[in-house]
Design a protein around this motif. Structure first.
Motif, PDB file in Angstrom:
ATOM      1  N   SER B  16     -13.268  11.321  -0.831  1.00  0.00           N
ATOM      2  CA  SER B  16     -12.027  11.648  -0.139  1.00  0.00           C
ATOM      3  C   SER B  16     -12.313  12.342   1.185  1.00  0.00           C
ATOM      4  O   SER B  16     -11.578  12.201   2.148  1.00  0.00           O
ATOM      5  CB  SER B  16     -11.141  12.524  -1.020  1.00  0.00           C
ATOM      6  OG  SER B  16     -11.768  13.755  -1.273  1.00  0.00           O
ATOM      7  N   HIS B  21     -12.113   3.803   1.648  1.00  0.00           N
ATOM      8  CA  HIS B  21     -10.991   2.952   1.307  1.00  0.00           C
ATOM      9  C   HIS B  21     -11.421   1.986   0.197  1.00  0.00           C
ATOM     10  O   HIS B  21     -12.470   1.345   0.306  1.00  0.00           O
ATOM     11  CB  HIS B  21     -10.508   2.166   2.517  1.00  0.00           C
ATOM     12  CG  HIS B  21      -9.840   3.027   3.555  1.00  0.00           C
ATOM     13  ND1 HIS B  21     -10.521   3.956   4.292  1.00  0.00           N
ATOM     14  CD2 HIS B  21      -8.543   3.094   3.949  1.00  0.00           C
ATOM     15  CE1 HIS B  21      -9.673   4.566   5.116  1.00  0.00           C
ATOM     16  NE2 HIS B  21      -8.461   4.064   4.927  1.00  0.00           N
ATOM     17  N   LYS B  36      -6.339   2.124 -10.613  1.00  0.00           N
ATOM     18  CA  LYS B  36      -5.975   3.035  -9.518  1.00  0.00           C
ATOM     19  C   LYS B  36      -6.053   4.486  -9.963  1.00  0.00           C
ATOM     20  O   LYS B  36      -6.505   5.360  -9.214  1.00  0.00           O
ATOM     21  CB  LYS B  36      -4.558   2.696  -9.027  1.00  0.00           C
ATOM     22  CG  LYS B  36      -4.133   3.467  -7.783  1.00  0.00           C
ATOM     23  CD  LYS B  36      -2.791   2.961  -7.291  1.00  0.00           C
ATOM     24  CE  LYS B  36      -2.391   3.667  -5.992  1.00  0.00           C
ATOM     25  NZ  LYS B  36      -1.128   3.130  -5.454  1.00  0.00           N
ATOM     26  N   LYS B  37      -5.624   4.734 -11.196  1.00  0.00           N
ATOM     27  CA  LYS B  37      -5.714   6.104 -11.717  1.00  0.00           C
ATOM     28  C   LYS B  37      -7.155   6.590 -11.724  1.00  0.00           C
ATOM     29  O   LYS B  37      -7.440   7.730 -11.357  1.00  0.00           O
ATOM     30  CB  LYS B  37      -5.172   6.151 -13.159  1.00  0.00           C
ATOM     31  CG  LYS B  37      -3.673   6.302 -13.253  1.00  0.00           C
ATOM     32  CD  LYS B  37      -3.247   6.759 -14.629  1.00  0.00           C
ATOM     33  CE  LYS B  37      -3.741   5.883 -15.749  1.00  0.00           C
ATOM     34  NZ  LYS B  37      -3.227   6.275 -17.070  1.00  0.00           N
ATOM     35  N   LYS B  40      -8.444   7.304  -8.246  1.00  0.00           N
ATOM     36  CA  LYS B  40      -7.945   8.601  -7.780  1.00  0.00           C
ATOM     37  C   LYS B  40      -8.734   9.739  -8.424  1.00  0.00           C
ATOM     38  O   LYS B  40      -9.065  10.736  -7.771  1.00  0.00           O
ATOM     39  CB  LYS B  40      -6.446   8.735  -8.096  1.00  0.00           C
ATOM     40  CG  LYS B  40      -5.571   7.915  -7.155  1.00  0.00           C
ATOM     41  CD  LYS B  40      -4.176   7.698  -7.686  1.00  0.00           C
ATOM     42  CE  LYS B  40      -3.353   8.949  -7.691  1.00  0.00           C
ATOM     43  NZ  LYS B  40      -1.959   8.655  -8.157  1.00  0.00           N
ATOM     44  N   VAL B  44     -10.723   9.523  -4.544  1.00  0.00           N
ATOM     45  CA  VAL B  44     -10.190   8.753  -3.412  1.00  0.00           C
ATOM     46  C   VAL B  44      -8.685   8.999  -3.324  1.00  0.00           C
ATOM     47  O   VAL B  44      -7.971   8.894  -4.322  1.00  0.00           O
ATOM     48  CB  VAL B  44     -10.476   7.248  -3.589  1.00  0.00           C
ATOM     49  CG1 VAL B  44      -9.939   6.462  -2.393  1.00  0.00           C
ATOM     50  CG2 VAL B  44     -11.971   7.004  -3.748  1.00  0.00           C
ATOM     51  N   GLY B  45      -8.218   9.332  -2.138  1.00  0.00           N
ATOM     52  CA  GLY B  45      -6.800   9.606  -1.937  1.00  0.00           C
ATOM     53  C   GLY B  45      -5.943   8.377  -2.157  1.00  0.00           C
ATOM     54  O   GLY B  45      -6.373   7.253  -1.878  1.00  0.00           O
ATOM     55  N   GLU B  46      -4.724   8.598  -2.655  1.00  0.00           N
ATOM     56  CA  GLU B  46      -3.844   7.471  -2.967  1.00  0.00           C
ATOM     57  C   GLU B  46      -3.565   6.610  -1.743  1.00  0.00           C
ATOM     58  O   GLU B  46      -3.435   5.386  -1.864  1.00  0.00           O
ATOM     59  CB  GLU B  46      -2.527   7.989  -3.561  1.00  0.00           C
ATOM     60  CG  GLU B  46      -1.600   6.869  -3.994  1.00  0.00           C
ATOM     61  CD  GLU B  46      -0.537   7.324  -4.979  1.00  0.00           C
ATOM     62  OE1 GLU B  46      -0.422   8.548  -5.214  1.00  0.00           O
ATOM     63  OE2 GLU B  46       0.178   6.458  -5.501  1.00  0.00           O
ATOM     64  N   ASP B  47      -3.475   7.234  -0.576  1.00  0.00           N
ATOM     65  CA  ASP B  47      -3.179   6.463   0.636  1.00  0.00           C
ATOM     66  C   ASP B  47      -4.364   5.630   1.099  1.00  0.00           C
ATOM     67  O   ASP B  47      -4.254   4.876   2.066  1.00  0.00           O
ATOM     68  CB  ASP B  47      -2.721   7.411   1.753  1.00  0.00           C
ATOM     69  CG  ASP B  47      -3.781   8.455   2.084  1.00  0.00           C
ATOM     70  OD1 ASP B  47      -4.604   8.763   1.196  1.00  0.00           O
ATOM     71  OD2 ASP B  47      -3.783   8.952   3.226  1.00  0.00           O
ATOM     72  N   ARG B  48      -5.495   5.772   0.422  1.00  0.00           N
ATOM     73  CA  ARG B  48      -6.676   4.982   0.781  1.00  0.00           C
ATOM     74  C   ARG B  48      -6.996   3.931  -0.278  1.00  0.00           C
ATOM     75  O   ARG B  48      -8.075   3.347  -0.266  1.00  0.00           O
ATOM     76  CB  ARG B  48      -7.870   5.902   0.987  1.00  0.00           C
ATOM     77  CG  ARG B  48      -7.664   6.843   2.150  1.00  0.00           C
ATOM     78  CD  ARG B  48      -8.803   7.803   2.284  1.00  0.00           C
ATOM     79  NE  ARG B  48      -8.379   8.909   3.118  1.00  0.00           N
ATOM     80  CZ  ARG B  48      -8.523  10.189   2.812  1.00  0.00           C
ATOM     81  NH1 ARG B  48      -9.101  10.541   1.681  1.00  0.00           N
ATOM     82  NH2 ARG B  48      -8.098  11.123   3.632  1.00  0.00           N
ATOM     83  N   ILE B  49      -6.078   3.760  -1.204  1.00  0.00           N
ATOM     84  CA  ILE B  49      -6.274   2.762  -2.254  1.00  0.00           C
ATOM     85  C   ILE B  49      -5.303   1.607  -2.012  1.00  0.00           C
ATOM     86  O   ILE B  49      -4.099   1.820  -1.872  1.00  0.00           O
ATOM     87  CB  ILE B  49      -6.039   3.371  -3.650  1.00  0.00           C
ATOM     88  CG1 ILE B  49      -6.944   4.595  -3.854  1.00  0.00           C
ATOM     89  CG2 ILE B  49      -6.304   2.328  -4.736  1.00  0.00           C
ATOM     90  CD1 ILE B  49      -6.642   5.377  -5.127  1.00  0.00           C
ATOM     91  N   CYS B 133     -15.621   5.491 -13.007  1.00  0.00           N
ATOM     92  CA  CYS B 133     -15.713   6.647 -12.107  1.00  0.00           C
ATOM     93  C   CYS B 133     -17.152   6.819 -11.611  1.00  0.00           C
ATOM     94  O   CYS B 133     -17.399   7.000 -10.414  1.00  0.00           O
ATOM     95  CB  CYS B 133     -15.256   7.883 -12.871  1.00  0.00           C
ATOM     96  SG  CYS B 133     -14.486   9.131 -11.860  1.00  0.00           S
TER      97      CYS B 133
END
Lengths: 157, 145
Positions: B16, B21, B36-37, B40, B44-49, B133
């Motif tokens: 992050s 991305h 996605k969970k 995160k 990694v930030g949600e806006d980068r997934i 992970c």
């Protein structure tokens, strides 16, 4: 170990099918399930999913589940309350479970040198389910909800 | 030339912090949500997934966004994972994009073809979230969050 990528398959029985499903549920969704000794005590199946495979043997894996099971499965995967899950999300969760379990079955049959390929999972119907003849089958009790699994396969021509 | 992927730095810290991305390519919306969970959780930030339902959608996203890591399903409609990886490797500007296969695929020949296409790792479903992970951290060269 299976070393022939074209012809050899390893045996699959109903207990193994049951264990593959239990492992898939635990690893994918943290849903706990056990083989059910009294299937009549579980809610009826309302949602059906299936996936085909081909290779040294061709066949498929069919799932039938109670609505409560699909709702619980989807809520566990999504990390939300079961009451928030739509029927469509429940259907999708069962379809994906068919995909995952299909993968586990062909890996079990084919081993490290697996020559099997999976089709795309799809939702099925009660008519398709009642007509299926399973070589291996099991009924799981997943926290009081029903998941029924059948696998049918035959040596490819 | 895709400017978004033309200057890919080598991550050495938490993902992050380096604004990595990640693109999740899977035809199952519910599996994309589950993956996605985990992404995160890896930091990694949600806006980068980013998410795509097939290989074609993934290629469209790669035209506009810098992607460090693609988590790729194989069995998908429209354009499957193998076709996507083949197209990806034809593109000089996308050679540095890391690809991890996350799939039910067990066919040895197909997995070997994916390896030949430069796929970094394969994670077979069902998987433990911790496995994914660790794999994300490993491929991105960072320590797990």
């Amino acid at each position: 170990m299976n070393t022939d990528p074209t012809n050899s398959t390893r045996p699959l029985d109903s207990d193994t099918l049951s264990q593959l499903a239990i492992e898939a549920l635990e690893r994918t969704a943290f849903v706990l399930a056990d083989p059910c000794a009294d299937p009549d005590a579980l809610p009826s199946a309302e949602v059906f999913a299936e996936i085909d495979f081909h290779g040294p043997e061709q066949g498929g894996v069919d799932l039938a589940a109670s609505r409560g099971f699909t709702r619980n499965l989807a809520s566990s995967i999504l990390g939300c309350d079961a009451a928030e899950v739509t029927d469509a999300q429940g259907d999708e969760a069962l379809r994906e479970l068919a995909n995952i379990l299909g993968g586990s079955v062909i890996y079990r049959l084919g081993g490290e040198q697996c020559a099997f390929s999976l089709g795309l999972p799809r939702l099925g119907s009660f008519q398709g389910w009642s007509g299926a003849s399973g070589h291996e089958s099991c009924v799981l009790d997943a926290e009081g909800e029903r998941l029924e699994i059948r696998c049918h396969h035959r040596r490819a021509a | 030339m895709n400017a978004a992927n033309s200057n890919n730095p080598t991550p050495s810290m938490h993902p992050s912090q380096l604004q990595c991305h990640v693109l999740i390519v899977d035809d199952s919306p519910i599996l994309r949500a589950a993956i996605k969970k985990v992404v995160k959780l890896a930091g990694v930030g949600e806006d980068r997934i980013f998410e795509a339902g097939n290989g074609l959608e993934a290629l469209e996203i790669l035209e506009t966004v810098w992607i460090d890591l693609v988590l790729l399903d194989l069995n998908m409609p429209v354009m499957d994972g193998e076709q996507f990886a083949t197209e990806l490797r034809k593109r000089d500007d996308l050679q540095d994009v890391a690809v991890v296969v996350v799939s039910t695929e067990a066919n040895r020949e197909r997995l070997d073809r994916m390896k030949a296409l430069g796929v970094n790792h394969t994670l077979r479903k069902p998987f433990e979230p911790e496995d994914l992970c660790r794999l994300i951290a490993d491929v991105l060269g960072v320590k797990p969050a």
